[in-house]
Design an enzyme around this catalytic site. Structure first.
Site, short mmCIF file in Angstrom:
data_model
loop_
_atom_site.label_atom_id
_atom_site.label_comp_id
_atom_site.label_asym_id
_atom_site.label_seq_id
_atom_site.Cartn_x
_atom_site.Cartn_y
_atom_site.Cartn_z
N SER A 186 15.84 5.46 -11.39
CA SER A 186 16.36 4.14 -11.04
C SER A 186 16.98 3.37 -12.20
O SER A 186 17.52 2.28 -11.99
CB SER A 186 15.26 3.28 -10.40
OG SER A 186 15.04 3.67 -9.07
N SER B 262 13.80 -2.92 -7.59
CA SER B 262 14.42 -1.59 -7.62
C SER B 262 14.78 -1.10 -6.22
O SER B 262 14.60 0.07 -5.88
CB SER B 262 13.49 -0.57 -8.30
OG SER B 262 14.23 0.53 -8.77
N LYS C 270 20.49 2.06 -11.85
CA LYS C 270 20.86 0.76 -11.27
C LYS C 270 21.40 -0.22 -12.31
O LYS C 270 21.97 -1.26 -11.95
CB LYS C 270 19.66 0.18 -10.54
CG LYS C 270 19.32 0.99 -9.29
CD LYS C 270 17.94 0.68 -8.74
CE LYS C 270 17.68 1.57 -7.52
NZ LYS C 270 16.25 1.66 -7.17
#
Length: 388
Positions: free
Chosen positions: A68, A123, A71
């Site tokens: 993640s 997230s 991102k």
């Protein structure tokens, strides 16, 4: 160009560049490898934010999945290409994306700014898809935009195939390239604000209460001067963390990929960076470095100043060299702020940082009108001398 070399410590001018040993460490040029460090991570890097110089590194150029922490680039593109007041309509694709979620509903309307909070604090994989469709039109186009933007930042081994980081063969980056992406994102005020926020609430359409978002980055509460940035985990990538902190005027950004003790290791690397390095300012923005002769100008000389701060991280105990590259003189007619040379902060032949040197004032050019006016101003005095 005439090269003027001065060695400095703060504002003092010394005769030569003195090099002292510092636990065997070497200062490195911009973008070059820093001191190798032992780490529990598969790959790690620590850079100084202003210059991007590497302070510590281990396997920093090894391509790996990044979960993640992907991102960060998703958010950067949203900030660069979107309007934070835009209202995004959640598509069927964004609804029910596997993994971490902010529980978006199909057809829900939510601001792009709220989606960014959901993306970076909670997230949300669903938020990542909603953002990518809003900015790129569809996920595939947005992922190409992500990869292209990374290439613009000098990331040659980074490939984005998803906007959220769920496992996909070929979706990869390196610790160093991810640090470069984070460095660019941290120039965005809203990004800095979000990733340093511990807890926030955003709208939840159709409900009488808001979504509550909690930042998973433990460093924000446990590490002095922490600035964020983003956690990530998948079984394939392991624990991944992009982190940062600021102390004594120096800001660092770090990355650990595939690191079981991610928060502890991040804190250890930052402690080591702050212990071994200090932020050194050689010239401040607008500071005068010298005056140069002017050819055919209305003034004899013009001041030369630094266009921006000349500063870099420096191993403690080292003395750098200030190298000024300037011409012998300047022609008339140049405007104020014209780049005419370069100032470099160097150590052992390596450039730590460089900035343009510019004219401090406009250099007026002599003309027939100027010469006539000057003669008329001098005429009374010349007449008195002749009468005497």
């Amino acid at each position: 160009m005439k090269r003027c070399i001065f060695s400095i410590r703060r504002l003092a001018v010394l005769l030569c560049c003195t090099v002292l040993s510092l636990l065997g460490q070497q200062a490195k040029a911009e973008g070059s490898p820093g001191a190798t460090v032992n780490t529990s991570a598969k790959a790690a890097v620590l850079i100084e934010r202003t210059t991007g110089n590497i302070l510590l590194a281990a396997q920093e150029n090894l391509p790996l999945p990044m979960a993640s922490t992907t991102k960060i680039m998703t958010a950067l593109l949203a900030l660069e290409n979107g309007n934070m007041d835009d209202i995004v309509t959640v598509s069927r694709n964004a609804f029910g994306v596997p993994g971490t979620s902010i529980y978006l509903s199909e057809g829900e309307e939510i601001s792009l700014k709220d989606l960014l909070y959901g993306l970076l604090l909670a997230s949300g994989n669903d938020a990542a898809v909603a953002i990518s469709e809003h900015i790129g039109g569809d996920v595939d186009t947005f992922c190409r935009m992500m990869t292209e933007r990374a290439a613009e930042l000098g990331c040659t081994q980074t490939v984005f195939l998803t906007p959220h980081g769920l496992p996909m063969q070929g979706h990869q980056t390196t610790a160093y390239e991810l640090a470069l992406i984070a460095r660019e994102a941290m120039q965005q005020p809203l990004f800095r604000e979000i990733v340093s926020t511990r807890r926030a609430s955003i709208s939840w359409a159709g409900r009488s209460y808001h979504r509550i978002l909690n930042n998973k980055n433990r460093l924000l509460t446990d590490y002095e001067g922490a600035t964020g940035i983003k956690t990530g985990y998948t079984k394939a990538a392991g624990r991944c963390l992009v982190f940062g902190a600021e102390r004594d005027g120096m800001e660092v950004i770090g990355v650990v990929l595939g690191c079981g003790d991610w928060f502890d290791e991040a804190a250890r690397l930052m402690d080591l960076g702050f212990e071994k390095y200090e932020f050194f300012t050689a010239l401040s923005k607008g500071e005068s470095v010298r005056r140069l002769p002017v050819e055919n100008g209305v003034q004899e000389t013009v001041g030369i100043v630094a266009e921006s701060d000349l500063a870099a991280p420096l191993p403690r105990g080292y003395l750098p060299a200030l190298v000024l590259e300037l011409p012998e003189s300047l022609p008339a007619g140049l405007p104020a702020g014209e780049a005419v040379g370069t100032a470099k902060l160097m150590l052992e032949g390596r450039v730590l940082h460089s900035v343009p040197l510019v004219t401090g004032d406009t250099i007026g050019q002599r003309s027939y009108g100027y010469e006539l006016e000057r003669m008329l101003r001098l005429w009374p005095a010349q007449g008195e001398e002749m009468a005497q």
